[in-house]
Structure formats: structure tokens, C-alpha cells
Design a protein around this motif. Structure first.
Motif, PDB file in Angstrom:
ATOM      1  N   THR A  29       0.818  -1.216   0.000  1.00 35.67           N
ATOM      2  CA  THR A  29       0.000   0.000   0.000  1.00 35.67           C
ATOM      3  C   THR A  29       0.855   1.270   0.000  1.00 35.67           C
ATOM      4  OG1 THR A  29      -1.717  -1.175   1.246  1.00 35.67           O
ATOM      5  CG2 THR A  29      -1.829   1.241   1.211  1.00 35.67           C
ATOM      6  N   PHE A  30       1.899   1.291   0.806  1.00 40.74           N
ATOM      7  CA  PHE A  30       2.669   2.529   0.988  1.00 40.74           C
ATOM      8  C   PHE A  30       4.091   2.453   0.428  1.00 40.74           C
ATOM      9  CE2 PHE A  30      -0.450   2.327   4.442  1.00 40.74           C
ATOM     10  CZ  PHE A  30      -1.073   3.566   4.302  1.00 40.74           C
ATOM     11  N   GLY A  31       4.534   1.279   0.025  1.00 40.87           N
ATOM     12  CA  GLY A  31       5.870   1.134  -0.542  1.00 40.87           C
ATOM     13  C   GLY A  31       6.870   0.619   0.482  1.00 40.87           C
ATOM     14  N   HIS A  32       8.016   0.222  -0.042  1.00 36.89           N
ATOM     15  CA  HIS A  32       9.036  -0.394   0.809  1.00 36.89           C
ATOM     16  C   HIS A  32       9.689   0.612   1.756  1.00 36.89           C
ATOM     17  CE1 HIS A  32       9.020  -4.470  -0.842  1.00 36.89           C
ATOM     18  NE2 HIS A  32       8.790  -3.902  -2.024  1.00 36.89           N
ATOM     19  N   LEU A  33       9.700   1.879   1.408  1.00 33.81           N
ATOM     20  CA  LEU A  33      10.245   2.871   2.345  1.00 33.81           C
ATOM     21  C   LEU A  33       9.411   2.905   3.617  1.00 33.81           C
ATOM     22  CD1 LEU A  33      11.208   5.890   0.043  1.00 33.81           C
ATOM     23  CD2 LEU A  33      12.728   4.234   1.147  1.00 33.81           C
ATOM     24  N   ALA A  34       8.108   2.819   3.470  1.00 28.81           N
ATOM     25  CA  ALA A  34       7.234   2.772   4.641  1.00 28.81           C
ATOM     26  C   ALA A  34       7.477   1.496   5.435  1.00 28.81           C
ATOM     27  CB  ALA A  34       5.776   2.870   4.217  1.00 28.81           C
ATOM     28  N   GLY A  35       7.639   0.387   4.716  1.00 28.83           N
ATOM     29  CA  GLY A  35       7.914  -0.875   5.402  1.00 28.83           C
ATOM     30  C   GLY A  35       9.204  -0.817   6.199  1.00 28.83           C
ATOM     31  N   ASP A  36      10.242  -0.248   5.589  1.00 24.39           N
ATOM     32  CA  ASP A  36      11.515  -0.116   6.302  1.00 24.39           C
ATOM     33  C   ASP A  36      11.364   0.778   7.533  1.00 24.39           C
ATOM     34  OD1 ASP A  36      12.654  -1.714   4.414  1.00 24.39           O
ATOM     35  OD2 ASP A  36      13.696  -0.091   3.349  1.00 24.39           O
ATOM     36  N   ALA A  37      10.639   1.885   7.373  1.00 18.45           N
ATOM     37  CA  ALA A  37      10.436   2.797   8.502  1.00 18.45           C
ATOM     38  C   ALA A  37       9.663   2.109   9.624  1.00 18.45           C
ATOM     39  CB  ALA A  37       9.702   4.059   8.044  1.00 18.45           C
ATOM     40  N   LEU A  38       8.700   1.270   9.260  1.00 17.23           N
ATOM     41  CA  LEU A  38       7.922   0.563  10.267  1.00 17.23           C
ATOM     42  C   LEU A  38       8.798  -0.450  11.009  1.00 17.23           C
ATOM     43  CD1 LEU A  38       5.201   0.089  11.573  1.00 17.23           C
ATOM     44  CD2 LEU A  38       4.673  -1.581   9.784  1.00 17.23           C
ATOM     45  N   LEU A  39       9.693  -1.125  10.301  1.00 17.48           N
ATOM     46  CA  LEU A  39      10.601  -2.066  10.955  1.00 17.48           C
ATOM     47  C   LEU A  39      11.515  -1.345  11.945  1.00 17.48           C
ATOM     48  CD1 LEU A  39      11.587  -4.354   7.934  1.00 17.48           C
ATOM     49  CD2 LEU A  39      10.185  -4.994   9.907  1.00 17.48           C
ATOM     50  N   ARG A  40      12.007  -0.155  11.541  1.00 20.83           N
ATOM     51  CA  ARG A  40      12.863   0.611  12.462  1.00 20.83           C
ATOM     52  C   ARG A  40      12.084   1.043  13.696  1.00 20.83           C
ATOM     53  NH1 ARG A  40      15.094   2.656   7.519  1.00 20.83           N
ATOM     54  NH2 ARG A  40      13.570   4.371   7.521  1.00 20.83           N
ATOM     55  N   LEU A  41      10.859   1.527  13.481  1.00 16.42           N
ATOM     56  CA  LEU A  41      10.031   1.961  14.607  1.00 16.42           C
ATOM     57  C   LEU A  41       9.723   0.787  15.534  1.00 16.42           C
ATOM     58  CD1 LEU A  41       8.340   4.199  15.955  1.00 16.42           C
ATOM     59  CD2 LEU A  41       6.422   3.471  14.514  1.00 16.42           C
ATOM     60  N   PHE A  42       9.428  -0.356  14.974  1.00 12.68           N
ATOM     61  CA  PHE A  42       9.149  -1.547  15.774  1.00 12.68           C
ATOM     62  C   PHE A  42      10.366  -1.919  16.620  1.00 12.68           C
ATOM     63  CE2 PHE A  42       9.478  -6.206  16.079  1.00 12.68           C
ATOM     64  CZ  PHE A  42       8.377  -6.451  16.888  1.00 12.68           C
ATOM     65  N   SER A  43      11.533  -1.899  16.003  1.00 11.76           N
ATOM     66  CA  SER A  43      12.754  -2.237  16.738  1.00 11.76           C
ATOM     67  C   SER A  43      12.990  -1.262  17.891  1.00 11.76           C
ATOM     68  CB  SER A  43      13.952  -2.233  15.780  1.00 11.76           C
ATOM     69  OG  SER A  43      15.140  -2.558  16.460  1.00 11.76           O
ATOM     70  N   GLU A  44      12.791   0.031  17.635  1.00 10.55           N
ATOM     71  CA  GLU A  44      12.947   1.029  18.700  1.00 10.55           C
ATOM     72  C   GLU A  44      11.948   0.787  19.826  1.00 10.55           C
ATOM     73  OE1 GLU A  44      12.431   4.772  16.846  1.00 10.55           O
ATOM     74  OE2 GLU A  44      14.206   4.584  15.551  1.00 10.55           O
ATOM     75  N   THR A  45      10.725   0.446  19.468  1.00 12.26           N
ATOM     76  CA  THR A  45       9.678   0.215  20.464  1.00 12.26           C
ATOM     77  C   THR A  45      10.020  -0.973  21.357  1.00 12.26           C
ATOM     78  OG1 THR A  45       8.023   1.101  18.935  1.00 12.26           O
ATOM     79  CG2 THR A  45       7.215  -0.205  20.775  1.00 12.26           C
ATOM     80  N   VAL A  46      10.520  -2.037  20.744  1.00 13.87           N
ATOM     81  CA  VAL A  46      10.856  -3.234  21.519  1.00 13.87           C
ATOM     82  C   VAL A  46      12.063  -2.974  22.420  1.00 13.87           C
ATOM     83  CG1 VAL A  46      11.677  -5.622  21.366  1.00 13.87           C
ATOM     84  CG2 VAL A  46       9.853  -4.817  19.849  1.00 13.87           C
ATOM     85  N   THR A  47      13.139  -2.445  21.856  1.00 10.20           N
ATOM     86  CA  THR A  47      14.369  -2.274  22.635  1.00 10.20           C
ATOM     87  C   THR A  47      14.205  -1.291  23.774  1.00 10.20           C
ATOM     88  OG1 THR A  47      15.132  -0.633  21.006  1.00 10.20           O
ATOM     89  CG2 THR A  47      15.881  -2.903  20.714  1.00 10.20           C
ATOM     90  N   ALA A  48      13.215  -0.399  23.698  1.00  8.88           N
ATOM     91  CA  ALA A  48      13.000   0.563  24.781  1.00  8.88           C
ATOM     92  C   ALA A  48      12.625  -0.130  26.082  1.00  8.88           C
ATOM     93  CB  ALA A  48      11.905   1.555  24.390  1.00  8.88           C
ATOM     94  N   ARG A  49      12.099  -1.345  26.001  1.00 13.36           N
ATOM     95  CA  ARG A  49      11.676  -2.070  27.210  1.00 13.36           C
ATOM     96  C   ARG A  49      12.667  -3.139  27.657  1.00 13.36           C
ATOM     97  NH1 ARG A  49       6.771  -1.792  29.703  1.00 13.36           N
ATOM     98  NH2 ARG A  49       5.151  -0.548  28.675  1.00 13.36           N
ATOM     99  N   LEU A  50      13.737  -3.335  26.917  1.00 13.16           N
ATOM    100  CA  LEU A  50      14.610  -4.466  27.211  1.00 13.16           C
ATOM    101  C   LEU A  50      15.704  -4.116  28.215  1.00 13.16           C
ATOM    102  CD1 LEU A  50      15.055  -6.038  23.662  1.00 13.16           C
ATOM    103  CD2 LEU A  50      13.275  -6.432  25.380  1.00 13.16           C
ATOM    104  N   ARG A  51      16.194  -5.165  28.868  1.00 10.36           N
ATOM    105  CA  ARG A  51      17.353  -5.054  29.744  1.00 10.36           C
ATOM    106  C   ARG A  51      18.631  -5.238  28.917  1.00 10.36           C
ATOM    107  NH1 ARG A  51      15.669 -10.102  33.283  1.00 10.36           N
ATOM    108  NH2 ARG A  51      15.593 -10.826  31.107  1.00 10.36           N
ATOM    109  N   ARG A  52      19.757  -4.891  29.523  1.00 10.88           N
ATOM    110  CA  ARG A  52      21.033  -5.065  28.818  1.00 10.88           C
ATOM    111  C   ARG A  52      21.312  -6.534  28.539  1.00 10.88           C
ATOM    112  NH1 ARG A  52      24.740  -1.033  28.508  1.00 10.88           N
ATOM    113  NH2 ARG A  52      26.421  -2.558  28.501  1.00 10.88           N
ATOM    114  N   SER A  53      20.809  -7.416  29.382  1.00 14.89           N
ATOM    115  CA  SER A  53      21.090  -8.846  29.221  1.00 14.89           C
ATOM    116  C   SER A  53      20.205  -9.516  28.174  1.00 14.89           C
ATOM    117  CB  SER A  53      20.923  -9.559  30.567  1.00 14.89           C
ATOM    118  OG  SER A  53      19.598  -9.377  31.063  1.00 14.89           O
ATOM    119  N   ASP A  54      19.128  -8.862  27.766  1.00 16.41           N
ATOM    120  CA  ASP A  54      18.216  -9.459  26.786  1.00 16.41           C
ATOM    121  C   ASP A  54      18.830  -9.433  25.385  1.00 16.41           C
ATOM    122  OD1 ASP A  54      16.397  -9.758  28.855  1.00 16.41           O
ATOM    123  OD2 ASP A  54      15.402  -7.854  28.427  1.00 16.41           O
TER     124      ASP A  54
END
Length: 387
Positions: A271-296
Motif C-alpha cells: 500500500t505505501f511502498g518499501h520505504l514505509a515498510g523499512d520505517a515501520l521495521l525501524r520503529l518496531f525495533s525502537e519500540t521493543v528495545t525501549a523495554r529491554l534489559r542489557r542482558s536481553d
């Protein structure tokens, strides 16, 4: 032992030229490390300044003495600038050049007005000591703790030792009374030039070792980190996960694996192109890592699928975290070209049980993830315990 100071000066000039060439050639091969240009310029300025020392008594003192001292001071200033550049910090050009101007003016004053060699040594030593301490401090604190810093620490200690030696030599000069010339053979002057040779050689090699350390770290990062999301790539994740599994089996501590898959990711790309997909993957990664510990451990398993390994965490604790991650992702749409792209994630959870390999945990988590997808997506499923 009193050494011939002119010979020591010639050796120091030669070393400065060689170190300048080495730093310049290293920069030619790795132009993104701009610190090498500062260090090359610093070594060359020092060599030129020491070469002018040989002209004391030949050229007019009011010209050659302030100029040679300014060039030597520029060595330390450029070394400090290079260290800051290496740390990716701004270069304080204005304050640095003001300091260089003040040191040059002080030297000129004690040539033209009083012709006081000891005072010139004290002025120059103060500048060298201060700039060396700044370089040592910057080197010691530069960089994250997870990056290799052995060469930096050694180079910092060399600058610290040099600063202390120069300060001590200045004190001995002040205590010893009038000095006729910096080239006058004496134990203090011989020791000063000999130490300068060792220091310049030491930090020159230190700079090159720091560069090699940085390049190796970059290569290691390229080989282990997914460039789009910043998570571990699949190979690196599995390698670290195997180590964690072995540690868990030795200690008996719980270890839990999560598989996370972005829902309907292909629709975003279509629907929005691969640039949007890449941006969504980056946002997802940032969202997940914000809750993680250093050991995870967090890695990109492939496409829009990610792995998360939680040491010292059982399935119930992992389920609490997974549910929080699911809510975070759903609550954080991606702004893209005037649109807000909603996202959700399905998560499968499996315990890494003693006696089983990592593949067994991956298979169990994958089955749980399949159940989450089949039951409507945007939910967390825990693999059933073995009977």
C-alpha cells in the motif's frame, strides 16, 4: 647521562615526519576517520617546530622562537582536536586558537621584552601540560562501555605521564635558576628531549592502534548487526543465544524465547511502498528495545520476524513483557507522508528447557506464534509445557 640535544632534536623531527606520513596514509585508506588528519597535521607541525629550534642563534630570535614554540603548541592542540574528532565531538576552534595565540604571545613577550629562557619554558610547559591532560581525559572517557577501548586507555595514560613529566621538568627548570638556551647540554634538557621522543612515538602508535581498534569494531558490527533495525542479525543472534542456553543449562536459571511477527506487513509494503515498510521495521525495533534489559538478546530472524531471548525469565514473566510490547506497538502508529500507519504484532513464547537445543525452543515458539496468527493476530500465545 647528558646527551647531545641537537642530535635528540633531529631524531624528534624525523619521528614527527614519519608519524605524520603514517597518519596521512591511514587517512587516505579510511577517510571517514577525520581524526587522522588532525594527528597527521599535529605531528608535522611538531616536526617543523623542532626543526626551527635548530635555527636558534641563526635567525632573529624574535621570529624563530615564538614561531617554533607556536608550532610545538599546535601539535598538542591538534592532538586534542583529533581526539575530540575521534569521539565525534565538536571541535572548539575558537577557544583552541585563542589558547594558541595566548601561548605564542607569552613566548614572544619573554623573547622581545626580557629574553628569559626559563620563563618561556614555563609558558610552553603550561600549555603542553594542559592540552595533554585534556587529551588524556577525553581519551579515557570516550566511547560506550561495550566498545573496545584498550588502545584509547593506553594512549590516555601516555598523555597523562607526559603531562606529569613536563610539569615536573618545568618545576626543575624554575628551581634550577637561569637557562641560557634550550639546546644547552644538561641532564634536565637531555631527559626532556628523550622523553619527548618516547612520548611522541608512543601516542603516534596509540593513535594508529585506536584507528585499528575502531575499524575492527566497525567490521564486527557489520557482521553482527542488522543495518536496518539495529538488532542482531540472524547469525549473530543464534550464536549469542547458544551461549545463553549453555549458561542457563549450567546454572539452572530460566531462559525464555519469544518470536515476534508484525501483522499484515506485506499489506504495508504493497500500500505505501518499501520505504514505509523499512520505517515501520525501524520503529518496531525502537519500540521493543525501549523495554529491554542489557542482558536481553534481540535479533531480526528474517523479514518482519524477530527473536527475543530473555535470560533469568520464566514463561509467566516473558508473557507479561510480551503483552506490554504488544500494547506498545499497537499504541505507536507510524507517521508516513501524511498518513498514520497502524501496526500490531503477534508473539509466540516458549521456555528453553534443560536438555533441549535451541531449535526445539524455536519450533515451540513458532507453533505458539502460528496459534496467535490463526486466532486473529495482535495477541500473545505461550507454548504448552511438555507433559
Amino acid at each position: 647521562m647528558i646527551l647531545d640535544t641537537r642530535t635528540l632534536v633531529i631524531v624528534l623531527v624525523g619521528i614527527g615526519v614519519l608519524l605524520s606520513i603514517a597518519a596521512f596514509l591511514a587517512w587516505k585508506a579510511h577517510r571517514h576517520i577525520t581524526a587522522l588528519t588532525y594527528w597527521a597535521g599535529g605531528a608535522l607541525a611538531g616536526a617543523a617546530g623542532m626543526a626551527l629550534v635548530m635555527l636558534y642563534g641563526v635567525w632573529p630570535p624574535a621570529l624563530v622562537i615564538p614561531l617554533s614554540n607556536a608550532l610545538v603548541a599546535a601539535t598538542y592542540l591538534l592532538n586534542w582536536f583529533g581526539v575530540r574528532s575521534f569521539a565525534r565531538r565538536p571541535i572548539p576552534w575558537r577557544s583552541g586558537l585563542a589558547l594558541l595565540g595566548a601561548l605564542t604571545a607569552g613566548n614572544a613577550w619573554f623573547v622581545v621584552m626580557t629574553n628569559d629562557v626559563a620563563a618561556r619554558i614555563l609558558v610552553g610547559s603550561a600549555g603542553i601540560t594542559g592540552l595533554s591532560l585534556l587529551a588524556a581525559l577525553e581519551l579515557w572517557r570516550t566511547g560506550p562501555a561495550d566498545r573496545p577501548r584498550r588502545a584509547q586507555r593506553v594512549t590516555a595514560l601516555l598523555f597523562l605521564a607526559h603531562a606529569l613529566f613536563v610539569a615536573g621538568r618545568a618545576a626543575l627548570t624554575a628551581w634550577g635558576g637561569p637557562v641560557d638556551s634550550v639546546l644547552m647540554p644538561s641532564l634536565v634538557q637531555s631527559a626532556g628531549f628523550l622523553e619527548a621522543i618516547l612520548a611522541a612515538t608512543g601516542w603516534g602508535f596509540g593513535f594508529l592502534a585506536m584507528t585499528s581498534e575502531r575499524l575492527q569494531a566497525d567490521l564486527d558490527r557489520i557482521g553482527t548487526i542488522d543495518p536496518l533495525t539495529g538488532a542482531y542479525n540472524r547469525r549473530a543472534f543464534l550464536k549469542h543465544a547458544e551461549r545463553e542456553l549453555a549458561r542457563s543449562q549450567r546454572s539452572g536459571a530460566p531462559l525464555t524465547l519469544l518470536l515476534l511477527d508484525l501483522d499484515r506487513f506485506k499489506r504495508v509494503n504493497d500500500t505505501f511502498g518499501h520505504l514505509a515498510g523499512d520505517a515501520l521495521l525501524r520503529l518496531f525495533s525502537e519500540t521493543v528495545t525501549a523495554r529491554l534489559r542489557r542482558s536481553d538478546l534481540f535479533g531480526r530472524y528474517g523479514g518482519e520476524e524477530f527473536c527475543l531471548l530473555l535470560p533469568d525469565t520464566d514463561r509467566s514473566g516473558a508473557a507479561v513483557l510480551a503483552e506490554a510490547l504488544r500494547r506498545d506497538v499497537a499504541a505507536r502508529p507510524l507517521p508516513f507522508q501524511g498518513h498514520e500507519i497502524a501496526a500490531s504484532v503477534s508473539i509466540g513464547i516458549a521456555a528453553c528447557r534443560g536438555g533441549e537445543d535451541l531449535d526445539a525452543a524455536l519450533a515451540a515458539a513458532d507453533l505458539a506464534l502460528y496459534r496467535a496468527k490463526r486466532n486473529g493476530r495482535n495477541q500473545v500465545m505461550v507454548a504448552e509445557a511438555a507433559g
